[in-house]
Design a protein around this motif. Structure first.
Motif, PDB file in Angstrom:
ATOM      1  N   LYS A  39       0.715  -1.178   0.223  1.00 56.94           N
ATOM      2  CA  LYS A  39      -0.051  -0.012  -0.006  1.00 56.94           C
ATOM      3  C   LYS A  39       1.001   1.189  -0.108  1.00 56.94           C
ATOM      4  O   LYS A  39       2.107   1.352   0.459  1.00 56.94           O
ATOM      5  N   GLY A  40       0.214   2.377  -0.563  1.00 57.88           N
ATOM      6  CA  GLY A  40       0.860   3.536  -0.564  1.00 57.88           C
ATOM      7  C   GLY A  40       0.620   4.522  -1.786  1.00 57.88           C
ATOM      8  O   GLY A  40       0.016   3.892  -2.676  1.00 57.88           O
ATOM      9  N   GLU A  41       0.951   5.559  -1.600  1.00 57.39           N
ATOM     10  CA  GLU A  41       0.501   6.580  -2.587  1.00 57.39           C
ATOM     11  C   GLU A  41       2.158   7.167  -3.232  1.00 57.39           C
ATOM     12  O   GLU A  41       2.806   7.477  -2.371  1.00 57.39           O
ATOM     13  N   VAL A  42       1.921   7.444  -4.521  1.00 57.07           N
ATOM     14  CA  VAL A  42       2.957   8.066  -5.108  1.00 57.07           C
ATOM     15  C   VAL A  42       2.527   9.296  -5.744  1.00 57.07           C
ATOM     16  O   VAL A  42       1.534   9.187  -6.529  1.00 57.07           O
ATOM     17  N   ASP A  43       3.107  10.528  -5.462  1.00 56.90           N
ATOM     18  CA  ASP A  43       2.678  11.578  -6.245  1.00 56.90           C
ATOM     19  C   ASP A  43       3.620  11.987  -7.363  1.00 56.90           C
ATOM     20  O   ASP A  43       4.844  11.891  -7.221  1.00 56.90           O
ATOM     21  N   LEU A  44       3.215  11.924  -8.583  1.00 55.21           N
ATOM     22  CA  LEU A  44       3.814  11.855  -9.721  1.00 55.21           C
ATOM     23  C   LEU A  44       3.359  13.241 -10.445  1.00 55.21           C
ATOM     24  O   LEU A  44       2.368  13.938 -10.608  1.00 55.21           O
ATOM     25  N   THR A  45       4.536  14.179 -10.813  1.00 55.71           N
ATOM     26  CA  THR A  45       4.113  15.313 -11.480  1.00 55.71           C
ATOM     27  C   THR A  45       5.074  15.692 -12.609  1.00 55.71           C
ATOM     28  O   THR A  45       6.190  15.228 -12.876  1.00 55.71           O
ATOM     29  N   PHE A  46       4.371  15.942 -13.805  1.00 59.51           N
ATOM     30  CA  PHE A  46       5.034  16.127 -15.128  1.00 59.51           C
ATOM     31  C   PHE A  46       5.406  17.374 -15.397  1.00 59.51           C
ATOM     32  O   PHE A  46       4.446  18.129 -15.220  1.00 59.51           O
ATOM     33  N   VAL A  47       6.731  17.825 -15.671  1.00 56.32           N
ATOM     34  CA  VAL A  47       7.077  19.056 -16.017  1.00 56.32           C
ATOM     35  C   VAL A  47       7.973  19.190 -17.144  1.00 56.32           C
ATOM     36  O   VAL A  47       8.147  18.311 -17.569  1.00 56.32           O
ATOM     37  N   ASP A  48       8.283  20.402 -17.491  1.00 61.59           N
ATOM     38  CA  ASP A  48       9.226  20.531 -18.455  1.00 61.59           C
ATOM     39  C   ASP A  48      10.712  20.893 -18.197  1.00 61.59           C
ATOM     40  O   ASP A  48      10.758  20.854 -16.776  1.00 61.59           O
ATOM     41  N   ASN A  49      11.669  21.040 -18.922  1.00 62.08           N
ATOM     42  CA  ASN A  49      13.064  21.008 -18.711  1.00 62.08           C
ATOM     43  C   ASN A  49      13.262  22.373 -17.737  1.00 62.08           C
ATOM     44  O   ASN A  49      14.362  22.171 -16.957  1.00 62.08           O
ATOM     45  N   GLU A  50      12.783  23.511 -18.253  1.00 58.41           N
ATOM     46  CA  GLU A  50      12.938  24.433 -17.190  1.00 58.41           C
ATOM     47  C   GLU A  50      12.723  24.325 -15.673  1.00 58.41           C
ATOM     48  O   GLU A  50      13.355  24.678 -14.697  1.00 58.41           O
ATOM     49  N   ARG A  51      11.299  23.715 -15.503  1.00 57.02           N
ATOM     50  CA  ARG A  51      11.138  23.508 -14.025  1.00 57.02           C
ATOM     51  C   ARG A  51      12.056  22.527 -13.386  1.00 57.02           C
ATOM     52  O   ARG A  51      12.321  22.564 -12.020  1.00 57.02           O
ATOM     53  N   ILE A  52      12.197  21.627 -13.961  1.00 57.17           N
ATOM     54  CA  ILE A  52      13.161  20.183 -13.459  1.00 57.17           C
ATOM     55  C   ILE A  52      14.501  20.961 -13.247  1.00 57.17           C
ATOM     56  O   ILE A  52      15.225  20.566 -12.475  1.00 57.17           O
ATOM     57  N   HIS A  53      14.967  21.857 -14.187  1.00 60.25           N
ATOM     58  CA  HIS A  53      16.244  22.570 -13.855  1.00 60.25           C
ATOM     59  C   HIS A  53      16.437  23.324 -12.606  1.00 60.25           C
ATOM     60  O   HIS A  53      17.194  23.239 -11.833  1.00 60.25           O
ATOM     61  N   GLU A  54      15.299  23.934 -12.480  1.00 60.08           N
ATOM     62  CA  GLU A  54      14.958  24.873 -11.219  1.00 60.08           C
ATOM     63  C   GLU A  54      15.296  23.952  -9.976  1.00 60.08           C
ATOM     64  O   GLU A  54      15.681  24.189  -9.012  1.00 60.08           O
ATOM     65  N   LEU A  55      14.475  22.647  -9.935  1.00 53.67           N
ATOM     66  CA  LEU A  55      14.286  21.869  -8.913  1.00 53.67           C
ATOM     67  C   LEU A  55      15.686  21.021  -8.655  1.00 53.67           C
ATOM     68  O   LEU A  55      16.147  21.104  -7.615  1.00 53.67           O
ATOM     69  N   ASN A  56      16.230  20.758  -9.791  1.00 52.93           N
ATOM     70  CA  ASN A  56      17.452  20.005  -9.626  1.00 52.93           C
ATOM     71  C   ASN A  56      18.613  21.146  -9.068  1.00 52.93           C
ATOM     72  O   ASN A  56      19.358  20.699  -8.052  1.00 52.93           O
ATOM     73  N   LEU A  57      18.528  22.372  -9.173  1.00 52.00           N
ATOM     74  CA  LEU A  57      19.511  23.295  -8.863  1.00 52.00           C
ATOM     75  C   LEU A  57      19.198  23.588  -7.250  1.00 52.00           C
ATOM     76  O   LEU A  57      20.082  23.461  -6.397  1.00 52.00           O
ATOM     77  N   GLU A  58      17.926  23.534  -6.979  1.00 47.83           N
ATOM     78  CA  GLU A  58      17.332  24.193  -5.479  1.00 47.83           C
ATOM     79  C   GLU A  58      17.799  22.843  -4.726  1.00 47.83           C
ATOM     80  O   GLU A  58      18.162  22.938  -3.484  1.00 47.83           O
ATOM     81  N   TYR A  59      17.268  21.625  -5.027  1.00 48.76           N
ATOM     82  CA  TYR A  59      17.331  20.340  -4.061  1.00 48.76           C
ATOM     83  C   TYR A  59      18.587  19.684  -4.235  1.00 48.76           C
ATOM     84  O   TYR A  59      19.016  18.975  -3.395  1.00 48.76           O
ATOM     85  N   ARG A  60      19.331  19.660  -5.322  1.00 53.76           N
ATOM     86  CA  ARG A  60      20.664  18.819  -5.476  1.00 53.76           C
ATOM     87  C   ARG A  60      21.857  19.663  -5.652  1.00 53.76           C
ATOM     88  O   ARG A  60      22.827  19.091  -5.887  1.00 53.76           O
ATOM     89  N   GLY A  61      21.710  21.057  -5.914  1.00 52.81           N
ATOM     90  CA  GLY A  61      22.903  21.867  -6.306  1.00 52.81           C
ATOM     91  C   GLY A  61      23.556  21.644  -7.690  1.00 52.81           C
ATOM     92  O   GLY A  61      24.629  21.978  -7.905  1.00 52.81           O
TER      93      GLY A  61
END
Length: 167
Positions: A39-61
């Motif tokens: 059991k469990g829930e997975v939250d899935l979000t589809f984004v574009d390269n610009e948004r994942i770039h922002e997240l990659n920088l923010e959370y992984r540097g």
């Protein structure tokens, strides 16, 4: 088994249709079965390269786009808060059970399209691969050395084969 996908689309490059979501739900069921997750829930979000770039920088540097990011809710690192899943009892009222959220998976559809072309397979196969890859990360798998990478790859390919997404 009650594994579920809660999804959100934050990109406009590719239509996310019900057939794709049904495929990803089947992948989740097969991956869950293989890992003993019932059991469990997975939250899935589809984004574009610009948004994942922002997240990659923010959370992984890391200052570039990536294909998939995973954020596990059950990590027990030193600075991680403890998450307690409990349902309060109330007199005479029926309360909903709080879902056990495994974590968030964020997929760049832009990068998935690029990789599907590069590897010569369908976008659905690439999205399925990235989804199961992200799911395994939520469970604690990693690929920092050749042995762990081979283990993850084997698990991913096994799940994809079960839903007909072979290379």
């Amino acid at each position: 088994m009650s594994l579920s996908v809660v999804w959100n689309n934050e990109q406009e490059e590719h239509e996310i249709n019900s057939e794709l979501i049904e495929l990803l739900e089947r992948i989740l069921q097969k991956a869950g079965e293989a890992e003993g997750i019932e059991k469990g829930e997975v939250d899935l979000t589809f984004v574009d390269n610009e948004r994942i770039h922002e997240l990659n920088l923010e959370y992984r540097g890391i200052d570039r786009p990536t294909d998939v990011l995973s954020f596990a809710m059950n990590e027990t690192g030193e600075d991680e808060p403890e998450i307690i899943y409990a349902v309060a009892e109330d007199e005479g009222e029926e309360l909903e059970e709080v879902p056990y959220v495994l974590g968030d998976i964020i997929i760049s559809v832009t990068r998935a399209q690029e990789q599907a072309l590069e590897y010569g397979h369908s976008l659905e196969r690439e999205l399925g691969f990235l989804f199961v890859h992200g799911f395994l990360h939520l469970l604690g798998y990693d690929h920092q050395d050749p042995e762990s990478e081979a283990e993850m790859m084997s698990k991913q390919e096994n799940v994809l084969a079960q839903v007909g997404l072979t290379r």
